[in-house]
Design an enzyme around this catalytic site. Structure first.
Site, PDB file in Angstrom:
ATOM      1  N   GLY A  36      -1.024  -8.928   2.103  1.00 38.38           N
ATOM      2  CA  GLY A  36      -0.779  -9.529   3.217  1.00 38.38           C
ATOM      3  C   GLY A  36      -2.225 -10.048   4.091  1.00 38.38           C
ATOM      4  CG  ASP A  66     -11.277  -0.261   8.323  1.00 41.39           C
ATOM      5  OD1 ASP A  66     -10.359  -0.299   7.539  1.00 41.39           O
ATOM      6  OD2 ASP A  66     -11.643   0.592   9.315  1.00 41.39           O
ATOM      7  CG  PHE A 120       0.689  -6.835   6.816  1.00 38.74           C
ATOM      8  CD1 PHE A 120      -0.403  -6.059   6.652  1.00 38.74           C
ATOM      9  CD2 PHE A 120       0.247  -8.245   6.973  1.00 38.74           C
ATOM     10  CE1 PHE A 120      -1.634  -6.318   7.022  1.00 38.74           C
ATOM     11  CE2 PHE A 120      -0.847  -8.647   7.150  1.00 38.74           C
ATOM     12  CZ  PHE A 120      -1.876  -7.676   7.163  1.00 38.74           C
ATOM     13  N   GLY A 121       2.267  -4.275   8.062  1.00 34.91           N
ATOM     14  CA  GLY A 121       1.711  -3.207   8.683  1.00 34.91           C
ATOM     15  C   GLY A 121       2.681  -2.675  10.025  1.00 34.91           C
ATOM     16  CE1 TYR A 122       1.584   1.988  12.233  1.00 31.49           C
ATOM     17  CE2 TYR A 122      -0.564   1.072  11.408  1.00 31.49           C
ATOM     18  CZ  TYR A 122       0.146   1.962  11.564  1.00 31.49           C
ATOM     19  OH  TYR A 122      -0.189   3.473  11.106  1.00 31.49           O
ATOM     20  CG  ASP A 123       2.186  -7.610  12.019  1.00 34.60           C
ATOM     21  OD1 ASP A 123       1.188  -7.411  12.982  1.00 34.60           O
ATOM     22  OD2 ASP A 123       1.682  -8.529  11.280  1.00 34.60           O
TER      23      ASP A 123
END
Length: 204
Positions: free
Chosen positions: A14, A72, A156-159
């Site tokens: 991503g 990060d 992706f992730g917390y989107d």
């Protein structure tokens, strides 16, 4: 690596897509650590986003002897005292499962009332010389709120649980161009891109 290749110290597809969308117009071809499977995961032992990004960029640059960009990034939730923070990618376990991470956040936030669900995405982006020396860094933030359920299938992730009131969408409901423009990573990358275009950064 060819002269127009740019190494991003990540194994996250991503993130690679986001960097590609930003830097392709400048003539760069994005390479990531996925292109170098013999390189082990780089430990992230810093106490901040900037320390972890610097560690990744410096280590990858020295191993491959090329200028390297690393970031990060993570989610900081006010009601959870800044968690998951630097542990965002592995919040629910070392296997870095996005779905499990989101579910852990939603469970932890169940009792948090509307109006108290503020959060922000933070990104630290660093650029290392081929000898591992860090010489530029950029910070980006995106403020929003945590929803009670997932919405959207992009990103992706917390989107899918991160809602941006100004746009009345989660970052997973946004088209990539909009997300890249306003996101924490997009802001940091835009600062880097501006420096490249102004001749303030040499990536060769």
């Amino acid at each position: 690596m060819a002269n127009n290749d740019l190494l991003i110290a990540t194994k996250n597809p991503g993130k690679a897509r986001e960097f590609q969308q930003l830097f392709a117009p400048l003539g760069f071809t994005i390479k990531t650590l996925l292109d170098y499977p013999d390189i082990d995961d780089i430990p992230e032992t810093g106490s901040s986003f900037l320390e972890n990004a610097s560690q990744k960029a410096s280590t990858a640059a020295k191993r491959l002897q090329v200028p390297t960009i690393a970031d990060d990034s993570g989610l900081e939730i006010v009601a959870l005292n800044g968690e998951p923070g630097i542990y965002s990618a592995r919040y629910a376990g070392l296997d870095k499962n996005d779905q499990a991470n989101r579910q852990k956040v939603l469970l932890a936030m169940e009792a948090v009332p509307d109006g108290k669900r503020q959060a922000q995405f933070t990104c630290a982006l660093v650029l290392s010389h081929s000898d591992g020396q860090i010489y530029k860094h950029y910070i980006g933030h995106l403020s929003g709120e945590i929803l009670r359920e997932e919405r959207g299938s992009n990103g992706f992730g917390y989107d899918s649980i991160f809602y941006v009131p100004d746009y009345q969408k989660t970052t997973a409901e946004m088209d990539p161009d909009l997300k890249n423009k306003i996101s924490h990573r997009g802001q940091a990358m835009a600062q880097l891109k501006a420096d490249i275009e102004a001749g303030k950064v040499e990536l060769q």
